[in-house]
Design an enzyme around this catalytic site. Structure first.
Site, PDB file in Angstrom:
ATOM      1  N   LYS A 161      54.375   1.131  -9.721  1.00  0.00           N
ATOM      2  CA  LYS A 161      54.681   2.344 -10.504  1.00  0.00           C
ATOM      3  C   LYS A 161      56.125   2.298 -10.990  1.00  0.00           C
ATOM      4  O   LYS A 161      56.413   2.605 -12.138  1.00  0.00           O
ATOM      5  CB  LYS A 161      54.547   3.591  -9.603  1.00  0.00           C
ATOM      6  CG  LYS A 161      53.157   4.102  -9.395  1.00  0.00           C
ATOM      7  CD  LYS A 161      53.274   5.502  -8.775  1.00  0.00           C
ATOM      8  CE  LYS A 161      52.106   5.826  -7.886  1.00  0.00           C
ATOM      9  NZ  LYS A 161      52.288   7.048  -7.104  1.00  0.00           N
ATOM     10  N   GLU A 200      49.907   9.390 -14.777  1.00  0.00           N
ATOM     11  CA  GLU A 200      48.601   9.432 -15.430  1.00  0.00           C
ATOM     12  C   GLU A 200      48.147  10.875 -15.662  1.00  0.00           C
ATOM     13  O   GLU A 200      47.737  11.254 -16.758  1.00  0.00           O
ATOM     14  CB  GLU A 200      47.537   8.726 -14.556  1.00  0.00           C
ATOM     15  CG  GLU A 200      47.703   7.231 -14.438  1.00  0.00           C
ATOM     16  CD  GLU A 200      48.580   6.798 -13.273  1.00  0.00           C
ATOM     17  OE1 GLU A 200      49.400   7.620 -12.798  1.00  0.00           O
ATOM     18  OE2 GLU A 200      48.470   5.635 -12.857  1.00  0.00           O
ATOM     19  N   HIS A 248      19.667  -7.157  -7.868  1.00  0.00           N
ATOM     20  CA  HIS A 248      19.550  -8.013  -9.049  1.00  0.00           C
ATOM     21  C   HIS A 248      20.916  -8.441  -9.570  1.00  0.00           C
ATOM     22  O   HIS A 248      21.023  -8.952 -10.681  1.00  0.00           O
ATOM     23  CB  HIS A 248      18.782  -7.272 -10.151  1.00  0.00           C
ATOM     24  CG  HIS A 248      17.375  -6.957  -9.754  1.00  0.00           C
ATOM     25  ND1 HIS A 248      16.327  -7.822  -9.978  1.00  0.00           N
ATOM     26  CD2 HIS A 248      16.861  -5.905  -9.083  1.00  0.00           C
ATOM     27  CE1 HIS A 248      15.216  -7.290  -9.497  1.00  0.00           C
ATOM     28  NE2 HIS A 248      15.506  -6.125  -8.942  1.00  0.00           N
ATOM     29  N   GLU A 289      43.408   2.107   0.807  1.00  0.00           N
ATOM     30  CA  GLU A 289      44.741   2.712   0.759  1.00  0.00           C
ATOM     31  C   GLU A 289      45.174   3.083   2.187  1.00  0.00           C
ATOM     32  O   GLU A 289      46.349   3.073   2.514  1.00  0.00           O
ATOM     33  CB  GLU A 289      44.728   3.957  -0.145  1.00  0.00           C
ATOM     34  CG  GLU A 289      46.109   4.370  -0.620  1.00  0.00           C
ATOM     35  CD  GLU A 289      46.079   5.344  -1.795  1.00  0.00           C
ATOM     36  OE1 GLU A 289      46.051   4.888  -2.957  1.00  0.00           O
ATOM     37  OE2 GLU A 289      46.075   6.560  -1.557  1.00  0.00           O
ATOM     38  N   GLY A 304      45.933  12.802  -0.008  1.00  0.00           N
ATOM     39  CA  GLY A 304      45.184  12.829  -1.266  1.00  0.00           C
ATOM     40  C   GLY A 304      43.761  12.315  -1.115  1.00  0.00           C
ATOM     41  O   GLY A 304      42.798  12.930  -1.586  1.00  0.00           O
ATOM     42  N   ARG A 305      43.590  11.188  -0.420  1.00  0.00           N
ATOM     43  CA  ARG A 305      42.256  10.579  -0.328  1.00  0.00           C
ATOM     44  C   ARG A 305      41.324  11.303   0.634  1.00  0.00           C
ATOM     45  O   ARG A 305      40.169  10.920   0.787  1.00  0.00           O
ATOM     46  CB  ARG A 305      42.379   9.091   0.024  1.00  0.00           C
ATOM     47  CG  ARG A 305      43.259   8.785   1.212  1.00  0.00           C
ATOM     48  CD  ARG A 305      43.599   7.297   1.256  1.00  0.00           C
ATOM     49  NE  ARG A 305      44.510   6.933   2.322  1.00  0.00           N
ATOM     50  CZ  ARG A 305      45.841   7.003   2.249  1.00  0.00           C
ATOM     51  NH1 ARG A 305      46.407   7.448   1.156  1.00  0.00           N
ATOM     52  NH2 ARG A 305      46.598   6.627   3.261  1.00  0.00           N
ATOM     53  N   LYS A 355      48.540  16.566  -6.252  1.00  0.00           N
ATOM     54  CA  LYS A 355      49.241  17.042  -5.056  1.00  0.00           C
ATOM     55  C   LYS A 355      50.754  17.095  -5.335  1.00  0.00           C
ATOM     56  O   LYS A 355      51.405  18.075  -5.069  1.00  0.00           O
ATOM     57  CB  LYS A 355      48.916  16.084  -3.907  1.00  0.00           C
ATOM     58  CG  LYS A 355      49.435  16.517  -2.576  1.00  0.00           C
ATOM     59  CD  LYS A 355      48.924  15.563  -1.502  1.00  0.00           C
ATOM     60  CE  LYS A 355      49.802  15.663  -0.269  1.00  0.00           C
ATOM     61  NZ  LYS A 355      49.465  14.691   0.751  1.00  0.00           N
TER      62      LYS A 355
HETATM   63  O1  F6P Z   1      47.641   6.094  -5.644  1.00  0.00           O
HETATM   64  C1  F6P Z   1      48.665   6.721  -4.967  1.00  0.00           C
HETATM   65  C2  F6P Z   1      48.438   8.201  -4.821  1.00  0.00           C
HETATM   66  O2  F6P Z   1      49.573   8.766  -4.246  1.00  0.00           O
HETATM   67  C3  F6P Z   1      47.199   8.548  -4.006  1.00  0.00           C
HETATM   68  O3  F6P Z   1      47.379   8.499  -2.656  1.00  0.00           O
HETATM   69  C4  F6P Z   1      46.864   9.891  -4.545  1.00  0.00           C
HETATM   70  O4  F6P Z   1      45.559  10.218  -4.222  1.00  0.00           O
HETATM   71  C5  F6P Z   1      47.088   9.676  -6.019  1.00  0.00           C
HETATM   72  O5  F6P Z   1      48.214   8.822  -6.073  1.00  0.00           O
HETATM   73  C6  F6P Z   1      47.315  10.904  -6.834  1.00  0.00           C
HETATM   74  O6  F6P Z   1      48.450  11.634  -6.435  1.00  0.00           O
HETATM   75  P1  F6P Z   1      48.695  13.121  -6.878  1.00  0.00           P
HETATM   76  O7  F6P Z   1      47.569  13.959  -6.369  1.00  0.00           O
HETATM   77  O8  F6P Z   1      50.006  13.500  -6.262  1.00  0.00           O
HETATM   78  O9  F6P Z   1      48.744  13.159  -8.376  1.00  0.00           O
END
Ligand code: F6P
Length: 548
Positions: free
Chosen positions: A514, A215, A386, A355, A269-270, A209
């Site tokens: 972060k 990452e 189990h 979150e 995002g979620r 987003k």
């Molecule tokens: O973990 C924090 C966060 O901002 C989430 O809310 C989001 O889903 C994720 O990082 C990834 O963010 P982006 O889609 O901006 O890479």
């Protein structure tokens, strides 16, 4: 218009619930079942293909009445209206929360800051449909003219968990494309996946987003380099697409404008799997099935918006969760799907729930002195039986659990399915009834145990029972029923946030770590003198010594 700011613990209903809790906290559910032959029917909601039995809870009709009063005191109805009309209910980020518009019908009047949004949504959906169809049909080809065989979604958090869970859950409806998910900045993750891929036949979707997430950008760059060992720059256009709100950053990465699928800041995002973030879903099951997923969610939206609260599945499940979290002081909730396809469902919900509702400050900015966000965990039954069921049955903690099961198996193996479902029903019964001393005694005597042995073993074999569960029995796992199920939990999260008087749609809590990671990464190159606490500094020094 913002959400009302009401401290739930200061409402009349909360006080009544406190008194009510004191009266019933030790009552056994078995006693209520014994005196009320209609208890199951009284506490079941049958809606479409969902049969939700919440009778195995530590409640009586009066409890539900008081919880509904709490919803009223916290002005839930008004809050739902604001949620669906695009009001700026994500106040701390100044945003509307309109993932529901992504699955609304085209006639919907959904607006953000006075502007209708349905046209933009339809445009993106049309682009998704034509792109996914041409990839699936082998019309859109790779740089050597071969059709695609593999799709890689590069994203993390909401840009990974939702699509990964749905692709897995709907694997039965999948086509010939293999879908992979790269999320962790751990290089071993991306390199393990690259081992399986041929650059000529792989399509990469970079989903972020913000397009600033460490990452995702690290993985995307590593993959780009790997790809360019076999292909030249011009091939990027055929093999890389992106989903983002940050068009300039995506272009800076080298992805052309026509390969960008936009999204909007009013989709968290979620909650974004319904948008172009779900491109990997539409590729793996086809756009028709993706649409059915949206259709299921839309039906749940209508149910949530329009049903009386007493028969409203997300509202009832949310209020029960508040009941255990705030009155019984339960710390966590287990999600146990009796379907291997839903193996990632609890993981997905962990982000959605924790979150959203892991907040300690209320909507007026005051520190909260009552419990909010529940801890979510779980694994599919019967495997989890189990693994951790011992603790749910006989441990010292109260763990309310949602049991999710399906009437029909997808591969038609009724023999297996009956075994699976017998466990599904047996577990909730065992958690309700337990096993009293008298029954254990009887069993030990029948096995000819000596008095000495009976005295020694009896306490360990007793199950106290009275452990709450909800049973969500759905006719069949399909794109539509999965859409309903996910939307159910999304709305449960919303209701709990409203009651707890918190902002469910920001996530500042993930920022601090972060920022510090960014600083530490620089120090690996150029150490600074003792700027951390003694423990962290010592660990960093040790790491540096071993990696020189
Ligand atoms: O973990 C924090 C966060 O901002 C989430 O809310 C989001 O889903 C994720 O990082 C990834 O963010 P982006 O889609 O901006 O890479």
């Amino acid at each position: 218009m913002a959400l009302a700011k009401i401290n739930p613990t200061k409402t009349g209903a909360w006080n009544k619930l406190l008194k009510h809790y004191a009266e019933i906290k030790s009552v056994s559910m078995k006693d209520w079942f014994a005196v009320n032959p209609n208890r199951a029917q009284q506490f079941t909601i049958h809606w479409e293909d969902f049969y939700v039995d919440f009778s195995k809870n530590r409640i009586k009709p009066e409890t539900v009445g008081l919880l509904l009063e709490l919803a009223e005191d916290c002005r839930l109805k008004e809050a739902i209206g604001k949620y669906f009309s695009g009001d700026i209910i994500n106040e701390t980020e100044g945003r509307a929360v309109l993932h529901t518009a992504l699955r609304a019908d085209n006639e919907s009047e959904a607006k953000v800051k006075g502007e209708k949004v349905m046209d933009e949504i339809s445009e993106v959906k049309a682009k998704m449909k034509s792109f996914t169809t041409s990839v699936i049909d082998g019309i859109h080809k790779g740089y050597t003219g071969r059709s695609f065989t593999d799709i890689v979604n590069i994203g993390i958090g909401g840009s990974d968990l939702g699509p990964a869970m749905v692709v897995d859950a709907l694997g039965f409806y999948g086509n010939h494309l293999r879908t992979h998910f790269v999320s962790n900045v751990d290089g071993d993750h991306v390199h393990e996946i690259l081992k399986k891929l041929n650059p000529e036949t792989t399509l990469f979707i970079v989903v972020s987003k913000s397009f600033t997430t460490q990452e995702t950008l690290s993985n995307a760059n590593t993959i780009r380099k790997w790809f360019l060992k076999s292909a030249d720059e011009t091939a990027i256009a055929k093999h890389f697409v992106a989903v983002s709100t940050n068009i300039d950053k995506v272009k800076g990465f080298g992805i052309s404008e026509e390969n960008i699928f936009p999204m909007w800041d009013w989709v968290g995002g979620r909650f974004s799997l319904w948008s172009a973030v779900g491109l990997s879903i539409a590729l793996s099951i086809g756009f028709g099935n993706f649409n059915n997923l949206l259709e299921g969610a839309r039906k749940m939206d209508d149910h949530f918006r329009n049903s009386e609260f007493s028969g409203n599945i997300p509202v009832i499940l949310a209020l029960l969760s508040v009941w255990y979290n705030n009155f019984f002081e339960a710390e966590s909730e287990a999600i146990i799907p009796y379907s291997q396809y839903l193996g990632q469902f609890a993981t997905y919900l962990q982000q959605a729930v924790m979150e959203s509702n892991g907040k300690g400050v209320d909507r007026s900015g005051n520190e909260i002195d009552y419990q909010t966000g529940t801890i979510i965990w779980g694994e599919p039954g019967t495997n989890s039986q189990h693994a951790f069921f011992q603790l749910i049955h006989q441990g010292t903690k109260l763990i309310p659990a949602d049991f999710i099961g399906f009437v029909h198996p997808l591969h038609g193996d009724r023999e297996h399915h009956d075994k699976l479902m017998s466990n599904f029903f047996a577990q909730t019964e065992a958690l309700l009834k337990g096993k009293p001393d008298s029954q254990v005694l009887n069993e030990l005597q029948q096995n000819k145990a000596s008095d000495l042995e009976i005295g020694r073993l009896l306490p360990f074999k007793v199950f106290e029972g009275n452990r709450p569960t909800n049973t969500i029995l759905i006719e069949k796992l399909s794109p539509e029923s999965l859409g309903k199920l996910i939307a159910l939990y999304e709305h449960k999260i919303f209701v709990q946030g409203v009651i707890w008087n918190i902002f469910s749609f920001d996530q500042f809590g993930v920022e601090l770590g972060k920022e510090l990671a960014g600083k530490i990464l620089k120090e690996f190159e150029k150490p600074e003198f003792q700027i951390h606490d003694n423990s962290t500094q010592n660990l960093i020094d040790h790491y540096r010594k071993l990696t020189k």
